[in-house]
Design an enzyme around this catalytic site. Structure first.
Site, PDB file in Angstrom:
ATOM      1  N   ASN A 244      38.769  34.131   6.499  1.00 43.93           N
ATOM      2  CA  ASN A 244      37.627  34.756   5.846  1.00 43.93           C
ATOM      3  C   ASN A 244      37.515  34.226   4.427  1.00 43.93           C
ATOM      4  O   ASN A 244      38.428  34.388   3.624  1.00 43.93           O
ATOM      5  CB  ASN A 244      37.812  36.285   5.832  1.00 43.93           C
ATOM      6  CG  ASN A 244      36.547  36.987   5.396  1.00 43.93           C
ATOM      7  OD1 ASN A 244      35.887  36.548   4.450  1.00 43.93           O
ATOM      8  ND2 ASN A 244      36.197  38.068   6.065  1.00 43.93           N
TER       9      ASN A 244
ATOM     10  N   ARG B 187       0.808  -1.219   0.000  1.00 39.15           N
ATOM     11  CA  ARG B 187       0.000   0.000   0.000  1.00 39.15           C
ATOM     12  C   ARG B 187       0.849   1.281   0.000  1.00 39.15           C
ATOM     13  O   ARG B 187       0.345   2.362  -0.211  1.00 39.15           O
ATOM     14  CB  ARG B 187      -0.945  -0.009   1.213  1.00 39.15           C
ATOM     15  CG  ARG B 187      -2.102  -0.972   1.049  1.00 39.15           C
ATOM     16  CD  ARG B 187      -2.858  -1.184   2.344  1.00 39.15           C
ATOM     17  NE  ARG B 187      -2.143  -2.072   3.251  1.00 39.15           N
ATOM     18  CZ  ARG B 187      -2.536  -2.366   4.487  1.00 39.15           C
ATOM     19  NH1 ARG B 187      -3.617  -1.804   4.976  1.00 39.15           N
ATOM     20  NH2 ARG B 187      -1.847  -3.197   5.247  1.00 39.15           N
TER      21      ARG B 187
ATOM     22  N   ARG C  20      25.848  20.117   5.016  1.00 39.15           N
ATOM     23  CA  ARG C  20      25.722  18.696   4.679  1.00 39.15           C
ATOM     24  C   ARG C  20      26.568  17.839   5.622  1.00 39.15           C
ATOM     25  O   ARG C  20      27.365  18.344   6.394  1.00 39.15           O
ATOM     26  CB  ARG C  20      26.119  18.495   3.217  1.00 39.15           C
ATOM     27  CG  ARG C  20      25.074  19.110   2.263  1.00 39.15           C
ATOM     28  CD  ARG C  20      25.568  19.119   0.851  1.00 39.15           C
ATOM     29  NE  ARG C  20      26.022  17.800   0.424  1.00 39.15           N
ATOM     30  CZ  ARG C  20      26.849  17.582  -0.577  1.00 39.15           C
ATOM     31  NH1 ARG C  20      27.357  18.602  -1.259  1.00 39.15           N
ATOM     32  NH2 ARG C  20      27.204  16.358  -0.898  1.00 39.15           N
TER      33      ARG C  20
ATOM     34  N   THR D  12       1.482 -13.055  10.056  1.00 34.87           N
ATOM     35  CA  THR D  12       2.301 -12.624  11.196  1.00 34.87           C
ATOM     36  C   THR D  12       2.775 -13.786  12.074  1.00 34.87           C
ATOM     37  O   THR D  12       3.890 -13.759  12.592  1.00 34.87           O
ATOM     38  CB  THR D  12       1.539 -11.586  12.041  1.00 34.87           C
ATOM     39  OG1 THR D  12       0.175 -11.989  12.192  1.00 34.87           O
ATOM     40  CG2 THR D  12       1.557 -10.219  11.379  1.00 34.87           C
TER      41      THR D  12
ATOM     42  N   ASP E 179       6.469  -1.648  11.354  1.00 36.38           N
ATOM     43  CA  ASP E 179       5.753  -0.501  10.771  1.00 36.38           C
ATOM     44  C   ASP E 179       4.979   0.293  11.811  1.00 36.38           C
ATOM     45  O   ASP E 179       4.090   1.059  11.487  1.00 36.38           O
ATOM     46  CB  ASP E 179       4.818  -0.964   9.643  1.00 36.38           C
ATOM     47  CG  ASP E 179       3.618  -1.753  10.137  1.00 36.38           C
ATOM     48  OD1 ASP E 179       3.571  -2.092  11.340  1.00 36.38           O
ATOM     49  OD2 ASP E 179       2.716  -2.031   9.333  1.00 36.38           O
TER      50      ASP E 179
ATOM     51  N   TYR F 260      36.390  17.896  -6.601  1.00 31.46           N
ATOM     52  CA  TYR F 260      36.081  16.687  -7.375  1.00 31.46           C
ATOM     53  C   TYR F 260      36.577  16.833  -8.799  1.00 31.46           C
ATOM     54  O   TYR F 260      36.290  17.834  -9.458  1.00 31.46           O
ATOM     55  CB  TYR F 260      34.552  16.491  -7.347  1.00 31.46           C
ATOM     56  CG  TYR F 260      34.055  15.226  -7.987  1.00 31.46           C
ATOM     57  CD1 TYR F 260      34.547  13.992  -7.584  1.00 31.46           C
ATOM     58  CD2 TYR F 260      33.085  15.259  -8.970  1.00 31.46           C
ATOM     59  CE1 TYR F 260      34.079  12.818  -8.161  1.00 31.46           C
ATOM     60  CE2 TYR F 260      32.600  14.096  -9.551  1.00 31.46           C
ATOM     61  CZ  TYR F 260      33.101  12.876  -9.144  1.00 31.46           C
ATOM     62  OH  TYR F 260      32.632  11.727  -9.716  1.00 31.46           O
TER      63      TYR F 260
HETATM   64  C1  UD1 Z   1      -2.059  -6.414  12.093  1.00 34.70           C
HETATM   65  C2  UD1 Z   1      -2.892  -7.274  13.054  1.00 34.70           C
HETATM   66  C3  UD1 Z   1      -4.168  -6.544  13.437  1.00 34.70           C
HETATM   67  C4  UD1 Z   1      -3.815  -5.223  14.051  1.00 34.70           C
HETATM   68  C5  UD1 Z   1      -2.914  -4.397  13.118  1.00 34.70           C
HETATM   69  C6  UD1 Z   1      -2.384  -3.179  13.856  1.00 34.70           C
HETATM   70  C7  UD1 Z   1      -2.456  -9.633  12.531  1.00 34.70           C
HETATM   71  C8  UD1 Z   1      -2.970 -10.849  11.841  1.00 34.70           C
HETATM   72  N1  UD1 Z   1      -3.214  -8.555  12.433  1.00 34.70           N
HETATM   73  O1  UD1 Z   1      -2.836  -6.224  10.893  1.00 34.70           O
HETATM   74  O2  UD1 Z   1      -4.927  -7.307  14.363  1.00 34.70           O
HETATM   75  O3  UD1 Z   1      -5.008  -4.504  14.363  1.00 34.70           O
HETATM   76  O4  UD1 Z   1      -1.773  -5.168  12.716  1.00 34.70           O
HETATM   77  O5  UD1 Z   1      -1.649  -2.365  12.998  1.00 34.70           O
HETATM   78  O6  UD1 Z   1      -1.421  -9.692  13.146  1.00 34.70           O
HETATM   79  N2  UD1 Z   1       4.517  -9.158   8.480  1.00 34.70           N
HETATM   80  C9  UD1 Z   1       5.536 -10.031   8.211  1.00 34.70           C
HETATM   81  N3  UD1 Z   1       5.256 -11.176   7.509  1.00 34.70           N
HETATM   82  C10 UD1 Z   1       3.999 -11.476   7.081  1.00 34.70           C
HETATM   83  C11 UD1 Z   1       2.966 -10.554   7.349  1.00 34.70           C
HETATM   84  C12 UD1 Z   1       3.253  -9.415   8.058  1.00 34.70           C
HETATM   85  O7  UD1 Z   1       6.683  -9.811   8.587  1.00 34.70           O
HETATM   86  O8  UD1 Z   1       3.849 -12.531   6.466  1.00 34.70           O
HETATM   87  C13 UD1 Z   1       4.842  -7.937   9.242  1.00 34.70           C
HETATM   88  C14 UD1 Z   1       4.643  -6.665   8.442  1.00 34.70           C
HETATM   89  O9  UD1 Z   1       5.868  -6.242   7.872  1.00 34.70           O
HETATM   90  C15 UD1 Z   1       4.204  -5.667   9.499  1.00 34.70           C
HETATM   91  C16 UD1 Z   1       3.514  -6.519  10.526  1.00 34.70           C
HETATM   92  O10 UD1 Z   1       3.942  -7.858  10.312  1.00 34.70           O
HETATM   93  O11 UD1 Z   1       5.311  -5.032  10.122  1.00 34.70           O
HETATM   94  C17 UD1 Z   1       1.997  -6.432  10.448  1.00 34.70           C
HETATM   95  O12 UD1 Z   1       1.549  -6.845   9.176  1.00 34.70           O
HETATM   96  P1  UD1 Z   1       0.397  -6.063   8.426  1.00 34.70           P
HETATM   97  O13 UD1 Z   1       0.169  -6.754   7.120  1.00 34.70           O
HETATM   98  O14 UD1 Z   1       0.649  -4.630   8.412  1.00 34.70           O
HETATM   99  O15 UD1 Z   1      -0.847  -6.417   9.367  1.00 34.70           O
HETATM  100  P2  UD1 Z   1      -2.180  -5.589   9.522  1.00 34.70           P
HETATM  101  O16 UD1 Z   1      -3.126  -5.964   8.441  1.00 34.70           O
HETATM  102  O17 UD1 Z   1      -1.866  -4.159   9.715  1.00 34.70           O
HETATM  103 MG    MG Z   2      -0.073  -2.933   9.428  1.00 35.99          MG
END
Ligand code: UD1
Ligand code: MG
Length: 443
Positions: A358, A15, A314, A81, A103, A368
Site C-alpha cells: 500500500n 505546407r 507512462r 515523384t 504521407d 533522479y
Molecule cells: C501527388 C500526385 C497527384 C495525386 C496526389 C495524391 C504526382 C506528380 N502527383 O501530388 O497526382 O493526386 O499525389 O495525394 O505524383 N516526394 C518525394 N520526392 C519528391 C517529391 C515528392 O519523395 O521529389 C514524395 C512526398 O514526400 C510525398 C509523395 O512523394 O510522400 C507525394 O508528393 P506530394 O508533393 O505530396 O505530391 P502531390 O502534389 O500531393
Molecule cells: Mg501529397
C-alpha cells in the site's frame, strides 16, 4: 511473383509548417511513414525501399522500426515523384514495383497487393484512383474508351480536365520489366518543373503498353499535406479505432471523448470512462476499468485493475491484477504487482511495488539525483505512510512499515518500522501564552 514496394518520403512537407519531416507526424499515435510501412509489411512484399530526404536520418530510423529489412535511399534534390522513384534500386527482376506515399497513411495491405496483382500481361502500369469530394489539387485520370491513357496534374489540367472527379491517389504499380524504360522517358516539362511519376501512364500508353485504373474510397487514400488534413485524418482514424474497440466488447461510455492508438489492445469487459487518452503501446487486460481523465502511454494494465480518475501511466508501467492507481498518481518504468495500491497523489518511477503493498497518499520515489536514475524496491505487503519520500536506490523489505512523512534514505528490513522525520514535541499552553503577550502589548 517477386514484388518491390517503394515508399516515397522525401518531400519537404512545406505546407505542414514544421521543422519535422512531414512523414514523422503522427496519426493514432503512429507516424505517417509507420502507417504506410505497416500496410506494406502486411501485404508481404519481397523487398521494401524508402526514399528519404537529405538530413532526414530520423525518417530512415523510423522506417527501420517498422520494416527492419527496408533499404533507404536519399533523394538529394527533390525533383518530383518520378525522380524519387529512380533513387531506389529497381534492379532485381521484380515482377511488380508498387510505389506508395509516406504521407498517405490509411492505404490497406489489400489495396497494395491488388495494385501489384494488376500489372501482368500487357499491363505495365496500374494507378489507384478515387472519387474526390473536392478534386482541387489532385491529378486527374484521363480515360479514352474506358482505358486509362494519362494522369494530368491539377496545375497542368485544362478546364474540362479539371471537371473530372476520378482523381489520382498517387499509388502506382509498374511492371518490373518495363519500369526503367518508362521512368527514363519522363521529363520535367510541366507547370512545376518536376519529374512526375504520373507521366508514366501516358508514356506507357505511347509504348503500346496498357494502363489500368483501380478505384478505392477517398478515406483510404487521403493524403496529408497540412495540419488541418492531419487533424481530419486523426478524426477518421479515431472513429475507426473506437468502432473496432466497441466491436471487440470494450465499453466506451462516451466514445467521441476517448483517444486510441492503432496498437491499443483490450481484453474483454474493459470499461473506459469519458475523456481518456491511450498513447502508443498500451495493453489493458480483462475487466480493468479506466476512469475519466487518465492518460496511458506504453503501459500494461493487468486484469481488473482500476486506473484513475486523473491517473498518468507512462512508458514501462506494468500493473498486475487488481492493482489500483488512483487520482493524481503518476507511474513510469514501474512494475506494480498484483493487488498493490497507490490511490492518491504519488509518483512511482523506476520502481517495483510488491504484491498487495500500500503506497500512501503523496508518496514519492526520488529516482533522479540530477545525473542518473536509481531504483526503488518495495516489498510485498509493505505499507508506505502518506507523504513519504523514498530516496533511491533504496529497498523496503516485505511487510515493512514506513511512518508517514518519512524521508527514507536507507534500506528497511522486512517487517521493520522505519520513521525518518523530526520527532514531534508538544509545549503545553504555548499558544495561549503567545496570544496573551501580544494582546497585552496592544492595550
Ligand atoms: C501527388 C500526385 C497527384 C495525386 C496526389 C495524391 C504526382 C506528380 N502527383 O501530388 O497526382 O493526386 O499525389 O495525394 O505524383 N516526394 C518525394 N520526392 C519528391 C517529391 C515528392 O519523395 O521529389 C514524395 C512526398 O514526400 C510525398 C509523395 O512523394 O510522400 C507525394 O508528393 P506530394 O508533393 O505530396 O505530391 P502531390 O502534389 O500531393
Ligand atoms: Mg501529397
Amino acid at each position: 511473383m517477386a514484388r518491390l514496394a517503394i515508399i516515397l518520403a522525401a518531400g519537404e512537407g512545406t505546407r505542414m509548417r514544421s521543422a519535422f519531416p512531414k512523414v514523422l507526424h503522427r496519426v493514432g499515435g503512429r507516424s505517417l511513414v509507420g502507417h504506410a510501412l505497416s500496410a506494406v509489411k502486411a501485404a508481404k512484399f519481397d523487398a521494401v525501399s524508402v526514399v528519404i530526404g537529405p538530413n532526414h536520418e530520423n525518417v530512415g530510423e523510423e522506417a527501420k522500426r517498422f520494416a527492419p529489412d527496408a533499404k533507404t535511399f536519399v533523394q538529394r534534390d527533390r525533383k518530383g515523384t518520378a525522380h524519387a522513384v529512380m533513387q531506389a534500386d529497381l534492379t532485381g527482376n521484380y515482377d511488380a514495383i508498387v510505389v506508395a506515399f509516406g504521407d498517405t497513411p490509411f492505404v490497406s495491405a489489400e489495396t497494395l497487393a491488388r495494385m501489384g496483382d494488376a500489372v501482368k500481361g500487357n499491363v505495365a502500369v496500374a494507378a489507384l484512383g478515387f472519387r474526390a469530394a473536392d478534386p482541387t489539387g489532385y491529378g486527374r485520370f484521363i480515360t479514352r474508351d474506358g482505358k486509362l491513357v494519362a494522369i494530368r496534374e491539377h496545375k497542368d489540367a485544362s478546364e474540362s480536365e479539371r471537371n473530372i472527379t476520378l482523381c489520382n491517389a498517387g499509388i502506382m504499380a509498374l511492371a518490373g520489366k518495363h519500369a526503367a524504360a518508362i521512368l527514363k522517358k519522363i521529363s520535367n516539362n510541366n507547370a512545376n518543373g518536376e519529374f512526375y511519376l504520373t507521366d508514366a501512364v501516358e508514356i506507357a500508353a505511347g509504348m503500346g503498353l496498357d494502363c489500368v485504373a483501380l478505384e478505392t474510397s477517398e478515406d483510404e487514400v487521403r493524403g496529408i499535406n497540412t495540419k488541418a488534413q492531419l487533424a481530419e485524418a486523426e478524426a477518421v482514424l479515431q472513429a475507426k479505432l473506437r468502432q473496432r474497440a466497441m466491436e471487440q466488447g470494450v465499453t466506451l461510455i462516451a466514445p467521441e471523448t476517448v483517444f486510441l492508438s492503432e496498437d491499443t489492445k483490450f481484453g474483454s469487459d474493459v470499461v473506459v470512462e469519458p475523456y481518456v487518452v491511450f498513447a502508443a503501446g498500451v495493453v489493458v487486460e480483462d475487466g480493468a476499468v479506466i476512469h475519466s481523465f487518465s492518460h496511458l502511454d506504453g503501459a500494461h494494465v493487468g486484469k481488473q485493475a482500476s486506473i484513475g480518475p486523473y491517473a498518468r501511466l507512462r512508458p514501462g508501467t506494468k500493473l498486475g491484477a487488481k492493482v489500483r492507481i488512483g487520482n493524481f498518481v503518476e507511474t513510469k518504468a514501474a512494475n506494480i504487482e498484483d493487488g498493490a495500491k497507490a490511490n492518491h497523489l504519488s509518483y512511482i518511477g523506476d520502481a517495483r511495488v510488491g504484491e498487495n503493498a500500500n503506497v500512501g497518499a503523496g508518496t514519492i520515489t526520488c529516482n533522479y539525483d540530477g545525473f542518473g536514475k536509481a531504483k526503488t524496491d518495495i516489498g510485498a505487503g509493505a505499507f508506505i505512510g502518506s507523504n513519504s519520500s523514498l530516496v533511491a536506490p533504496v529497498k523496503i523489505g516485505d511487510g515493512a512499515y514506513i511512518g508517514s512523512g518519512s524521508v527514507i534514505t536507507l534500506d528497511v528490513p522486512a517487517d521493520a518500522l522505519a520513521v525518518g522525520r523530526g520527532r514531534q514535541s508538544v509545549k503545553e499552553g504555548w499558544a495561549k501564552r503567545l496570544r496573551d503577550a501580544r494582546l497585552a502589548l496592544k492595550k
